[in-house]
Design an enzyme around this catalytic site. Structure first.
Site, PDB file in Angstrom:
ATOM      1  N   GLU A 153      -1.304  -1.462  -4.800  1.00  0.00           N
ATOM      2  CA  GLU A 153      -2.516  -0.683  -5.049  1.00  0.00           C
ATOM      3  C   GLU A 153      -2.230   0.388  -6.094  1.00  0.00           C
ATOM      4  OE1 GLU A 153      -5.503   2.254  -2.599  1.00  0.00           O
ATOM      5  OE2 GLU A 153      -4.661   0.534  -1.527  1.00  0.00           O
TER       6      GLU A 153
ATOM      7  N   ASP B 175      -2.174   0.993   7.499  1.00  0.00           N
ATOM      8  CA  ASP B 175      -1.430   0.877   6.242  1.00  0.00           C
ATOM      9  C   ASP B 175      -0.904  -0.546   6.045  1.00  0.00           C
ATOM     10  OD1 ASP B 175      -1.413   3.716   5.190  1.00  0.00           O
ATOM     11  OD2 ASP B 175      -0.606   4.023   7.197  1.00  0.00           O
TER      12      ASP B 175
ATOM     13  N   ASP C 217       0.875  -1.172   0.000  1.00  0.00           N
ATOM     14  CA  ASP C 217       0.000   0.000   0.000  1.00  0.00           C
ATOM     15  C   ASP C 217       0.910   1.220   0.000  1.00  0.00           C
ATOM     16  OD1 ASP C 217      -2.335   1.626   0.280  1.00  0.00           O
ATOM     17  OD2 ASP C 217      -1.864   1.832   2.407  1.00  0.00           O
TER      18      ASP C 217
END
EC number: 3.1.21.10
Length: 194
Positions: free
Chosen positions: A72, A144, A8
């Protein structure tokens, strides 16, 4: 069996999650964040690159199975400066994985949330909760890090589904027969799958 590293990306904090996939089973290996507390963007990118490289190399040493990475995709933020910084952080993360000769798959936030929560607009807290449930964790990872784990879960679901499609396609093209809604492999098909 495979190891999946989910990332991420973030310009201030990049989350990562590492899972082992054995068939339908996912096992937690590691997760955490790489913090970039400096103001200078080049130094932040260096820390992301070096941090992910170090973590991945550590796991490469002990892995007997293939390692895949998932990241992502960048969303379009209202603030163009934020979107550019996020894109740069993402680039540093991708470069770290590619420098280690690892394949990188990309997923949108909506795809990741859909795979983990069954709802593409799920809140961060819902993702965090579902990651804990799916992996049966006895702790709650930082948000996160949970997003990195969610990205890895999404890739595991996507790759497992794709493998089933490929296997079904291969069986249809060969001498396999369908009986009671299931495919039956011939001896030749079984030999080709080994």
């Amino acid at each position: 069996m495979a190891i999946i590293i989910g990332i991420d990306p973030g310009s201030r904090m990049t989350g990562y999650g590492i899972l082992q996939q054995t068939g339908d089973k996912l096992t937690y290996i590691d997760s955490g964040t790489i913090r970039t507390d400096t103001k200078e963007m080049p130094e932040r990118l260096k820390r992301i690159f070096n941090g992910l490289t170090r973590i991945t190399q550590h796991h490469l040493k002990y892995a007997d199975e293939p390692i895949y990475t998932a990241i992502e995709q960048v969303f379009m933020a209202e603030n163009p400066d934020s979107a550019l910084k996020l894109g740069q952080a993402r680039g540093a993360a991708i470069a770290a994985m590619v420098a280690l000769d690892l394949e990188v798959s990309e997923y949108t936030a909506r795809q990741i949330k859909q795979a983990v929560c069954g709802y593409g607009a799920a809140a961060k807290e819902q993702v965090q909760d579902m990651v804990c449930r799916i992996l049966t964790l006895d702790f709650v990872p930082q948000q996160d890090a949970a997003d990195g784990l969610a990205c890895a879960i999404c890739h595991a679901h996507s790759s497992h589904s794709m493998n089933k499609l490929i296997l079904n396609s291969a069986m249809r093209g060969r001498g396999a027969s369908k009986k009671k809604g299931r495919w039956r492999l011939t001896e030749e098909d079984l030999g080709n799958l080994r």
